[in-house]
Design an enzyme around this catalytic site. Sequence first.
Site, PDB file in Angstrom:
ATOM      1  N   VAL A  36      -8.084   1.123 -12.965  1.00 24.92           N
ATOM      2  CA  VAL A  36      -9.320   1.557 -13.629  1.00 24.92           C
ATOM      3  C   VAL A  36      -9.065   1.886 -15.105  1.00 24.92           C
ATOM      4  O   VAL A  36      -9.919   1.619 -15.968  1.00 24.92           O
ATOM      5  CB  VAL A  36      -9.887   2.806 -12.901  1.00 24.92           C
ATOM      6  N   ASP A  64       0.838  -1.197   0.000  1.00 24.94           N
ATOM      7  CA  ASP A  64       0.000   0.000   0.000  1.00 24.94           C
ATOM      8  C   ASP A  64       0.875   1.249   0.000  1.00 24.94           C
ATOM      9  O   ASP A  64       1.640   1.480   0.942  1.00 24.94           O
ATOM     10  CB  ASP A  64      -0.877  -0.051   1.262  1.00 24.94           C
ATOM     11  N   GLY A 119      -9.424   3.278  -6.393  1.00 26.78           N
ATOM     12  CA  GLY A 119      -8.046   2.761  -6.444  1.00 26.78           C
ATOM     13  C   GLY A 119      -7.085   3.489  -5.526  1.00 26.78           C
ATOM     14  O   GLY A 119      -7.405   3.830  -4.383  1.00 26.78           O
ATOM     15  N   ASP A 127      -5.987   6.475  -5.717  1.00 23.45           N
ATOM     16  CA  ASP A 127      -6.458   7.843  -5.466  1.00 23.45           C
ATOM     17  C   ASP A 127      -7.308   7.877  -4.182  1.00 23.45           C
ATOM     18  O   ASP A 127      -7.102   8.726  -3.297  1.00 23.45           O
ATOM     19  CB  ASP A 127      -7.292   8.260  -6.689  1.00 23.45           C
TER      20      ASP A 127
END
Length: 183
Positions: free
Chosen positions: A127, A12, A34, A36
């Site tokens: 995405v 992460d 995602g 963002d």
Amino acid sequence: MEPMKLSIEPGDITTIRVDAVVNAANSELRVGGGVDAAIHRVGGPAILSETRRIRIDQYPDGLPAGRAVATTAGDLPARWVIHTVGPVYSAREDRSHVLESCYRESLRLAASLGAASVAFPAISAGVYGWPIDDAARIAVGTADALAEEVGRVVREVVFVPFGEDAVAAFTRALAGLRRFPRD
Ligand code: APR
């Protein structure tokens, strides 16, 4: 001087300790999904209030794909978030130059801020549908090509692949570099 270091830290990106974290943003600089979403969730509202100001002052029509802007990192363990907008993948049209531009412009901006370490997610590989192997090859190749230009300031670029396929893709991409290994 040692060459700019390229490394991989899977997981992460909001937990990585670097000077600048790059966000795979959208052109409106609104909170998306995602990476963002994760950056805004952990970084807090200070990031969105700066992106709103940037929209009003500099990019009323939106940040074009391939460009980058910087904000505070809010509560993230970083000083800046660099927001860049990746291209949506197209099988019919080669948009690689736009994806390369995301890495190039983000690194140039990082150098202008004085960021010694920069972490990148796999821009466009979620995405926006870019195949992960190609996305990783472009990421690593473009950062490596910028080493001479930004490497005096940016001493380390950390790629943060999310998930097994991404880890494998970035590992292969780094191994494929002519100058690897370099740490
Ligand atoms: N840390 C690191 N990488 C992450 C994280 C995270 N916390 N969350 C997701 N990723 C990975 C995804 O697995 C993918 O490989 O980041 C990569 C980029 O995926 P997206 O975040 O979907 O970004 P992108 O494909 O560039 O699409 C951008 O999605 O969320 C919206 O606002 C964003 O509209 C924009 C679009």
